[in-house]
Design a protein around this motif. Structure first.
Motif, PDB file in Angstrom:
ATOM      1  N   LEU A 134      43.179  30.773  17.320  1.00 26.58           N
ATOM      2  CA  LEU A 134      42.120  30.170  18.120  1.00 26.58           C
ATOM      3  C   LEU A 134      41.108  29.482  17.207  1.00 26.58           C
ATOM      4  N   LEU A 135      40.550  28.378  17.678  1.00 26.64           N
ATOM      5  CA  LEU A 135      39.584  27.601  16.908  1.00 26.64           C
ATOM      6  C   LEU A 135      38.171  27.950  17.365  1.00 26.64           C
ATOM      7  N   LEU A 136      37.428  28.610  16.488  1.00 29.14           N
ATOM      8  CA  LEU A 136      36.090  29.075  16.822  1.00 29.14           C
ATOM      9  C   LEU A 136      35.119  27.954  17.185  1.00 29.14           C
ATOM     10  N   PRO A 137      35.024  26.853  16.427  1.00 28.06           N
ATOM     11  CA  PRO A 137      34.016  25.825  16.748  1.00 28.06           C
ATOM     12  C   PRO A 137      34.146  25.271  18.167  1.00 28.06           C
ATOM     13  N   PHE A 138      35.371  25.056  18.632  1.00 24.13           N
ATOM     14  CA  PHE A 138      35.558  24.539  19.982  1.00 24.13           C
ATOM     15  C   PHE A 138      35.075  25.539  21.036  1.00 24.13           C
ATOM     16  N   MET A 139      35.368  26.816  20.815  1.00 28.12           N
ATOM     17  CA  MET A 139      34.924  27.832  21.775  1.00 28.12           C
ATOM     18  C   MET A 139      33.403  27.944  21.770  1.00 28.12           C
ATOM     19  N   GLN A 140      32.796  27.822  20.623  1.00 23.83           N
ATOM     20  CA  GLN A 140      31.333  27.874  20.546  1.00 23.83           C
ATOM     21  C   GLN A 140      30.700  26.706  21.295  1.00 23.83           C
ATOM     22  N   GLN A 141      31.266  25.516  21.127  1.00 19.85           N
ATOM     23  CA  GLN A 141      30.736  24.349  21.825  1.00 19.85           C
ATOM     24  C   GLN A 141      30.871  24.501  23.345  1.00 19.85           C
ATOM     25  N   ALA A 142      32.010  25.021  23.783  1.00 23.54           N
ATOM     26  CA  ALA A 142      32.233  25.204  25.217  1.00 23.54           C
ATOM     27  C   ALA A 142      31.296  26.268  25.785  1.00 23.54           C
ATOM     28  N   ALA A 143      31.103  27.357  25.046  1.00 20.31           N
ATOM     29  CA  ALA A 143      30.232  28.436  25.524  1.00 20.31           C
ATOM     30  C   ALA A 143      28.809  27.932  25.738  1.00 20.31           C
ATOM     31  N   ALA A 144      28.370  27.000  24.898  1.00 19.31           N
ATOM     32  CA  ALA A 144      27.012  26.460  25.028  1.00 19.31           C
ATOM     33  C   ALA A 144      26.808  25.755  26.366  1.00 19.31           C
ATOM     34  N   CYS A 145      27.885  25.277  26.970  1.00 13.85           N
ATOM     35  CA  CYS A 145      27.789  24.606  28.283  1.00 13.85           C
ATOM     36  C   CYS A 145      27.347  25.571  29.385  1.00 13.85           C
ATOM     37  N   LEU A 146      27.498  26.871  29.142  1.00 16.11           N
ATOM     38  CA  LEU A 146      27.192  27.875  30.158  1.00 16.11           C
ATOM     39  C   LEU A 146      25.712  28.224  30.223  1.00 16.11           C
ATOM     40  N   LEU A 147      24.947  27.841  29.203  1.00 17.13           N
ATOM     41  CA  LEU A 147      23.537  28.210  29.141  1.00 17.13           C
ATOM     42  C   LEU A 147      22.733  27.553  30.259  1.00 17.13           C
ATOM     43  N   ASP A 173      27.655  32.981  23.581  1.00 16.46           N
ATOM     44  CA  ASP A 173      27.965  32.724  22.179  1.00 16.46           C
ATOM     45  C   ASP A 173      29.320  33.330  21.820  1.00 16.46           C
ATOM     46  N   VAL A 174      29.979  32.716  20.849  1.00 16.47           N
ATOM     47  CA  VAL A 174      31.240  33.241  20.321  1.00 16.47           C
ATOM     48  C   VAL A 174      31.107  33.347  18.814  1.00 16.47           C
ATOM     49  N   SER A 175      31.447  34.512  18.269  1.00 19.10           N
ATOM     50  CA  SER A 175      31.408  34.722  16.825  1.00 19.10           C
ATOM     51  C   SER A 175      32.733  35.350  16.396  1.00 19.10           C
ATOM     52  N   GLN A 176      32.931  35.446  15.079  1.00 18.14           N
ATOM     53  CA  GLN A 176      34.183  35.988  14.559  1.00 18.14           C
ATOM     54  C   GLN A 176      33.899  37.014  13.484  1.00 18.14           C
ATOM     55  N   GLN A 177      34.622  38.146  13.565  1.00 21.69           N
ATOM     56  CA  GLN A 177      34.582  39.180  12.546  1.00 21.69           C
ATOM     57  C   GLN A 177      36.017  39.483  12.150  1.00 21.69           C
ATOM     58  N   GLY A 178      36.494  38.838  11.106  1.00 25.48           N
ATOM     59  CA  GLY A 178      37.881  39.017  10.702  1.00 25.48           C
ATOM     60  C   GLY A 178      38.838  38.539  11.779  1.00 25.48           C
ATOM     61  N   LEU A 179      39.662  39.459  12.278  1.00 23.53           N
ATOM     62  CA  LEU A 179      40.634  39.110  13.313  1.00 23.53           C
ATOM     63  C   LEU A 179      40.069  39.236  14.725  1.00 23.53           C
ATOM     64  N   PHE A 180      38.786  39.560  14.829  1.00 28.20           N
ATOM     65  CA  PHE A 180      38.167  39.751  16.141  1.00 28.20           C
ATOM     66  C   PHE A 180      37.243  38.589  16.484  1.00 28.20           C
ATOM     67  N   PHE A 181      37.368  38.108  17.704  1.00 28.14           N
ATOM     68  CA  PHE A 181      36.392  37.176  18.272  1.00 28.14           C
ATOM     69  C   PHE A 181      35.514  37.960  19.238  1.00 28.14           C
ATOM     70  N   LYS A 209      44.253  23.897  24.750  1.00 31.92           N
ATOM     71  CA  LYS A 209      44.875  23.608  26.036  1.00 31.92           C
ATOM     72  C   LYS A 209      43.863  23.024  27.015  1.00 31.92           C
ATOM     73  N   LEU A 210      42.581  23.147  26.656  1.00 24.84           N
ATOM     74  CA  LEU A 210      41.486  22.620  27.465  1.00 24.84           C
ATOM     75  C   LEU A 210      40.416  22.120  26.503  1.00 24.84           C
ATOM     76  N   SER A 211      39.925  20.906  26.726  1.00 24.20           N
ATOM     77  CA  SER A 211      38.896  20.345  25.861  1.00 24.20           C
ATOM     78  C   SER A 211      37.527  20.918  26.216  1.00 24.20           C
ATOM     79  N   VAL A 212      36.563  20.736  25.319  1.00 20.75           N
ATOM     80  CA  VAL A 212      35.195  21.157  25.604  1.00 20.75           C
ATOM     81  C   VAL A 212      34.677  20.417  26.830  1.00 20.75           C
ATOM     82  N   GLU A 213      34.990  19.134  26.912  1.00 22.76           N
ATOM     83  CA  GLU A 213      34.564  18.340  28.067  1.00 22.76           C
ATOM     84  C   GLU A 213      35.233  18.843  29.339  1.00 22.76           C
ATOM     85  N   GLY A 214      36.512  19.226  29.229  1.00 28.04           N
ATOM     86  CA  GLY A 214      37.218  19.756  30.388  1.00 28.04           C
ATOM     87  C   GLY A 214      36.631  21.072  30.847  1.00 28.04           C
ATOM     88  N   PHE A 215      36.185  21.892  29.892  1.00 26.33           N
ATOM     89  CA  PHE A 215      35.519  23.150  30.237  1.00 26.33           C
ATOM     90  C   PHE A 215      34.231  22.870  31.005  1.00 26.33           C
TER      91      PHE A 215
END
Length: 258
Positions: A134-147, A173-181, A209-215
């Motif tokens: 999983l790509l962390l930066p994309f998930m972080q950008q998408a999560a910001a849309c929820l604020l 927010d989404v963060s990463q600790q080793g193998l854990f998101f 599978k879904l873009s930040v814009e699509g989210f």
């Protein structure tokens, strides 16, 4: 008198917080244990309900009683009558107008996702799992849309009975600790399955599978049928409740430590 308690539990051993006909809700076990200390029936009211399989690092509930007991009796005494996967962490007297649910200003959750090709063994039932990178930066950008304040119908269970789908999200927010998101959310309230549905969509974003814009479009379309599937409950933790300072409650906010 009215007593507030902070509670921790492993949701995999229960059929959710709410009392069940077979007495396998967290509420059932706690009320039975508290009754042993009070010497009479006790009724609990919680800050929020959790589904089967969902854990709590800090659930807050209150009950009323005429039994005068030391505060430690409500903690250590109650725990002596509980199975090991649920514990009262603290007890605190509160004013008559306090209500664990209606006095709450906000609620916090974290979803812990193990990201590896092989499912975990020692963390089974305690974390979610996804096998592809999983790509962390994309998930972080998408999560910001929820604020902010939104109609969260896109992430609302069909059986949800809330009067309105509008909620105000103050942390996403989404963060990463080793193998854990770790997906962290805080809002004034949540809809049924809302977090598990948001996590499912964010995982789609993380695997492209879904873009930040699509989210962002999913959120605006307010149509649950267009959103990705609901994610498993295993990794979801109720981590805290925010109350006004004048209630003088102990620390009501925890976080997942692994």
């Amino acid at each position: 008198m009215k007593i507030a308690i902070g509670v921790e539990y492993h949701g995999g051993w229960f059929q959710g917080w709410q009392s069940q006909p077979n007495r396998q809700g967290v509420q059932d076990h706690l009320e039975a244990a508290l009754a042993q200390i009070a010497g009479t029936q006790v009724r609990l009211h919680a800050a929020g309900r959790t589904d089967a399989g969902v854990h709590a690092l800090m659930q807050v509930a209150h009950f009323e009683t005429t039994a005068a007991r030391p505060l430690q009796a409500w903690v250590r005494g109650t725990n002596a009558h509980l199975p090991p996967w649920v514990r009262v962490r603290w007890a605190h007297p509160v004013a008559d107008d306090f209500h664990a649910r209606f006095s709450a200003r906000a609620r916090s959750y974290q979803y812990v996702l193990y990201n590896h090709a092989v499912a975990p063994a020692t963390q089974h039932g305690r974390v979610g799992w996804y096998h592809r990178p999983l790509l962390l930066p994309f998930m972080q950008q998408a999560a910001a849309c929820l604020l902010g304040e939104h109609d969260f119908s896109a992430f609302r269970a069909s059986e949800c009975q809330a009067k309105t789908p509008v909620r105000t999200m103050v942390t996403a927010d989404v963060s990463q600790q080793g193998l854990f998101f770790i997906f962290s959310f805080k809002a004034n309230a949540f809809l049924q399955h809302q977090i598990r549905n948001m996590v499912g969509a964010l995982v789609y974003v993380g695997q492209e599978k879904l873009s930040v814009e699509g989210f962002a479009d999913l959120l605006q379309q307010q149509n649950r049928t267009l959103s990705p599937p609901t994610f498993m409950p295993d990794g979801l933790y109720f981590t805290g409740v925010q109350y006004d300072a004048h209630w003088q409650l102990p620390d009501c906010d925890q976080s997942w430590q692994g």
